[in-house]
Design an enzyme around this catalytic site. Structure first.
Site, PDB file in Angstrom:
ATOM      1  N   ASP A  12      37.981 141.192  -5.474  1.00 12.65           N
ATOM      2  CA  ASP A  12      38.263 141.435  -6.891  1.00 12.65           C
ATOM      3  C   ASP A  12      37.381 140.562  -7.784  1.00 12.65           C
ATOM      4  OD1 ASP A  12      39.556 142.704  -8.985  1.00 12.65           O
ATOM      5  OD2 ASP A  12      41.173 141.225  -9.076  1.00 12.65           O
ATOM      6  N   HIS A  29      29.733 145.644  -9.656  1.00 18.39           N
ATOM      7  CA  HIS A  29      30.014 146.359  -8.400  1.00 18.39           C
ATOM      8  C   HIS A  29      28.782 146.335  -7.488  1.00 18.39           C
ATOM      9  CE1 HIS A  29      33.838 147.528  -9.896  1.00 18.39           C
ATOM     10  NE2 HIS A  29      33.393 148.380 -10.789  1.00 18.39           N
ATOM     11  N   LEU A 123      32.362 143.623  16.136  1.00 24.12           N
ATOM     12  CA  LEU A 123      33.214 143.511  14.950  1.00 24.12           C
ATOM     13  C   LEU A 123      33.602 144.924  14.517  1.00 24.12           C
ATOM     14  CD1 LEU A 123      34.290 141.916  12.365  1.00 24.12           C
ATOM     15  CD2 LEU A 123      32.061 142.431  11.342  1.00 24.12           C
TER      16      LEU A 123
HETATM   17  C1  IPE Z   1      42.425 145.661  -6.165  1.00 26.00           C
HETATM   18  O1  IPE Z   1      41.784 145.267  -7.327  1.00 26.00           O
HETATM   19  C2  IPE Z   1      41.692 146.805  -5.532  1.00 26.00           C
HETATM   20  C3  IPE Z   1      40.372 146.476  -4.974  1.00 26.00           C
HETATM   21  C4  IPE Z   1      39.830 145.290  -4.906  1.00 26.00           C
HETATM   22  C5  IPE Z   1      39.650 147.592  -4.429  1.00 26.00           C
HETATM   23  P1  IPE Z   1      42.239 145.825  -8.754  1.00 26.00           P
HETATM   24  O2  IPE Z   1      41.386 145.147  -9.750  1.00 26.00           O
HETATM   25  O3  IPE Z   1      42.227 147.304  -8.744  1.00 26.00           O
HETATM   26  O4  IPE Z   1      43.755 145.325  -8.816  1.00 26.00           O
HETATM   27  P2  IPE Z   1      44.684 145.100 -10.079  1.00 26.00           P
HETATM   28  O5  IPE Z   1      44.648 146.365 -10.888  1.00 26.00           O
HETATM   29  O6  IPE Z   1      44.116 143.943 -10.836  1.00 26.00           O
HETATM   30  O7  IPE Z   1      46.019 144.788  -9.508  1.00 26.00           O
HETATM   31  C1  IPE Z   2      37.069 144.878  -7.747  1.00 27.18           C
HETATM   32  O1  IPE Z   2      36.564 144.416  -8.938  1.00 27.18           O
HETATM   33  C2  IPE Z   2      36.380 146.126  -7.286  1.00 27.18           C
HETATM   34  C3  IPE Z   2      37.190 147.341  -7.382  1.00 27.18           C
HETATM   35  C4  IPE Z   2      38.452 147.382  -7.696  1.00 27.18           C
HETATM   36  C5  IPE Z   2      36.533 148.610  -7.127  1.00 27.18           C
HETATM   37  P1  IPE Z   2      37.133 144.899 -10.334  1.00 27.18           P
HETATM   38  O2  IPE Z   2      36.389 146.098 -10.772  1.00 27.18           O
HETATM   39  O3  IPE Z   2      38.618 145.076 -10.265  1.00 27.18           O
HETATM   40  O4  IPE Z   2      36.766 143.673 -11.266  1.00 27.18           O
HETATM   41  P2  IPE Z   2      37.675 143.027 -12.382  1.00 27.18           P
HETATM   42  O5  IPE Z   2      38.979 142.663 -11.742  1.00 27.18           O
HETATM   43  O6  IPE Z   2      37.834 144.068 -13.448  1.00 27.18           O
HETATM   44  O7  IPE Z   2      36.901 141.840 -12.831  1.00 27.18           O
HETATM   45 MG    MG Z   3      40.186 143.840 -10.585  1.00 30.85          MG
END
Ligand code: IPE
Ligand code: IPE
Ligand code: MG
Length: 225
Positions: A12, A29, A123
């Site tokens: 995240d 990303h 792995l």
């Molecule tokens: C969790 O992150 C999902 C992934 C890392 C793929 P999110 O950014 O979607 O989670 P929330 O919405 O903050 O809980």
């Molecule tokens: C996690 O990073 C990746 C996915 C959920 C696809 P985020 O896109 O949730 O990044 P933040 O949390 O908004 O910074």
């Molecule tokens: Mg996020």
């Protein structure tokens, strides 16, 4: 010292990483995707057999269409350009989640890489795509019902997408939030949880190494003494 068979990571913080630099979220990303190779190689060196990476949740469809489309194009690019990493390092590619929600091109790329790497044992790298635990559990229960099998722990374990990987030992979430966001809730019943403020594109093997060291020295009790 604790064994570490299954490491799971909630990757995240990509969006915030980009925003902090004045870039569009998608740049985060893109940079996040580049971290995966180093983490996988670390797992091989440490003899960690299973690595599951939360890549796209069942709830992430709620994001703007343009971001969802970008993420899908990034998965495709990842599968095309990183194939050699799987082959050279003998990494078995897996997915958890319902991949049939994606378009044919992406599904075929995933199935092809699974087929090409199916005999590798160094792995298993599982990407959680269109993954949510609630959806996984519902699918597992429906599978058991259709096979006229009993609903018990053993049968649920073997009907889950993670059947071959076992329970999570260590779960790490980057990006500073302290929640599981529908990720491997059953499999993490006794996982050791680590939360770091580091945003995923900044996460390094060095930080992972420190977390793994701490994990290895924890007394895991599983309800015993
Ligand atoms: C969790 O992150 C999902 C992934 C890392 C793929 P999110 O950014 O979607 O989670 P929330 O919405 O903050 O809980
Ligand atoms: C996690 O990073 C990746 C996915 C959920 C696809 P985020 O896109 O949730 O990044 P933040 O949390 O908004 O910074
Ligand atoms: Mg996020």
């Amino acid at each position: 010292m604790n064994e570490l068979n299954h490491l799971a990571i909630i990757m995240d913080g990509n969006g915030r990483w980009a925003k902090n630099r004045g870039f569009l979220r998608n740049v985060g990303h893109q940079n996040g995707a580049n971290v995966v190779e180093d983490i996988a190689k670390f797992c091989i060196n440490e003899s960690i057999k299973n690595l599951t990476l939360y890549t796209f949740s069942t709830e992430n469809w709620n994001r703007p269409k343009s971001e969802v489309e970008f993420l899908i194009s990034l998965f495709k690019k990842f599968l095309k350009t990183k194939e050699s990493i799987f082959l050279e390092n003998e990494i078995k590619f897996q997915t958890i989640g319902d991949i049939l929600a994606f378009d044919d091109e992406l599904v075929n790329l995933m199935l092809n890489l699974k087929e090409k790497t199916k005999d590798f044992t160094k792995l298993t790298l599982a990407l959680a795509v269109n993954y949510g635990f609630k959806d996984e559990l519902v699918r597992a229960c429906n599978k058991l019902i259709s096979e006229q099998k009993q609903i018990n722990e053993e049968n649920i374990n073997s009907a889950l997408d993670t059947a071959s990987m076992g329970d999570v030992d260590l779960l790490i979430r980057t990006g500073g939030e302290h929640r599981l966001s529908n990720f491997l809730l059953w499999q993490s019943s006794y996982a050791e949880l680590f939360f770091t403020d580091t945003l995923w594109p900044d996460f390094t093997v060095c930080e992972l190494e420190k977390i793994v060291k701490k994990y290895k020295n924890i007394t895991r009790k599983f309800g015993g003494l």
